[in-house]
Design a protein around this motif. Structure first.
Motif, short mmCIF file in Angstrom:
data_model
loop_
_atom_site.label_atom_id
_atom_site.label_comp_id
_atom_site.label_asym_id
_atom_site.label_seq_id
_atom_site.Cartn_x
_atom_site.Cartn_y
_atom_site.Cartn_z
N LEU A 118 0.83 -1.21 0.00
CA LEU A 118 0.00 0.00 0.00
C LEU A 118 0.87 1.25 0.00
CD1 LEU A 118 -2.70 -1.19 2.53
CD2 LEU A 118 -2.97 -0.90 0.07
N GLU A 119 1.97 1.21 0.74
CA GLU A 119 2.88 2.36 0.77
C GLU A 119 3.38 2.67 -0.63
OE1 GLU A 119 5.90 1.32 3.59
OE2 GLU A 119 4.53 1.60 5.28
N ALA A 149 -7.36 8.80 -8.49
CA ALA A 149 -7.63 9.29 -7.14
C ALA A 149 -8.34 8.24 -6.28
CB ALA A 149 -8.41 10.58 -7.18
N PRO A 150 -9.39 7.60 -6.80
CA PRO A 150 -10.06 6.58 -5.96
C PRO A 150 -9.11 5.46 -5.54
CG PRO A 150 -11.41 7.14 -7.84
CD PRO A 150 -10.09 7.81 -8.07
N ALA A 151 -8.15 5.11 -6.41
CA ALA A 151 -7.19 4.05 -6.05
C ALA A 151 -6.32 4.50 -4.88
CB ALA A 151 -6.31 3.71 -7.25
N VAL A 152 -5.91 5.76 -4.92
CA VAL A 152 -5.07 6.29 -3.83
C VAL A 152 -5.88 6.34 -2.55
CG1 VAL A 152 -3.74 8.26 -3.01
CG2 VAL A 152 -3.67 7.64 -5.43
N VAL A 168 -4.99 4.43 0.84
CA VAL A 168 -4.78 5.14 2.11
C VAL A 168 -5.74 4.61 3.15
CG1 VAL A 168 -4.95 7.36 3.29
CG2 VAL A 168 -3.88 7.24 1.04
N GLN A 169 -6.97 4.41 2.75
CA GLN A 169 -7.97 3.92 3.69
C GLN A 169 -7.61 2.52 4.19
OE1 GLN A 169 -11.88 3.39 2.12
NE2 GLN A 169 -12.84 3.64 4.11
N GLU A 222 -11.41 11.77 0.69
CA GLU A 222 -11.60 12.45 -0.59
C GLU A 222 -11.38 13.95 -0.45
OE1 GLU A 222 -14.53 9.20 -2.54
OE2 GLU A 222 -15.42 11.15 -2.06
N ARG A 223 -11.61 14.48 0.73
CA ARG A 223 -11.44 15.91 0.94
C ARG A 223 -9.98 16.29 1.19
NH1 ARG A 223 -15.27 17.76 5.46
NH2 ARG A 223 -16.64 15.99 5.24
N MET A 224 -9.15 15.28 1.45
CA MET A 224 -7.75 15.58 1.73
C MET A 224 -7.01 15.95 0.46
SD MET A 224 -6.95 12.57 4.49
CE MET A 224 -5.21 12.83 4.78
#
Ligand SMILES: [Zn+2]
Length: 162
Positions: A81-82, A95-98, A102-103, A128-130
């Motif tokens: 994941l890192e 973005a959704p993959a990231v 992260v989640q 998503e807001r980050m």
């Protein structure tokens, strides 16, 4: 084949391992430790084979099987994941993959176990807001932006009142 069933299991795996070592280019390799470390850290075996001049990625997989490195690598899911999170700034990762990485990262402890900390807070929405910088800071040090923890704190106590 059937005559070998009487051999104790440990003895049998010792024999298999001995046979493996005799034929294995990773076992005989001067940088064997690095190769094993790369495998556990989710470096692609094809890349490893190229880097250490091994015949092909099958050599890496065979060696990993013989020494139970797959289980070790699975427990090291945080490293995978890192990598995804780290690469977010360089290559085209959606973005959704990231966000998903992260989640997931935030829920997996050092032993690679999934720990669901909060069922009430919609973390997806918060992540998503980050901004990318905030995501990177979180991936590297686990530091969440102040507004994030404030929101989670508020929502958590709200849900307790229900
Ligand atoms: Zn080997």
């Amino acid at each position: 084949m059937t005559s070998k069933t009487s051999v104790p299991r440990e003895k049998a795996s010792e024999i298999n391992r001995g046979r493996h070592e005799y034929n294995c280019s990773v076992c005989l390799h001067a940088q064997r430790e690095e190769i094993e470390r790369d495998f556990v850290n989710w470096v692609s075996p094809a890349t490893t084979a190229k880097q250490y001049k091994l015949a092909n990625r099958a050599s890496v997989y065979r060696h990993a099987h013989a020494f139970s490195l797959f289980a070790k690598r699975q427990r090291n899911v945080r490293a995978a994941l890192e990598k995804i999170i780290e690469r977010a700034g360089e290559v085209e990762v959606t973005a959704p993959a990231v966000v998903a990485a992260v989640q997931a990262y935030s829920k997996i402890n050092a032993a690679g176990q999934w720990v669901d900390r909060s069922e009430h807070v919609n973390l997806n929405e918060l992540f998503e807001r980050m901004t990318m910088q905030e995501l990177e800071a979180y991936a590297q040090s686990g530091t969440l932006p102040a507004w994030f923890t404030a929101t989670v704190g508020a929502t958590a106590s709200d849900s307790q009142k229900e």
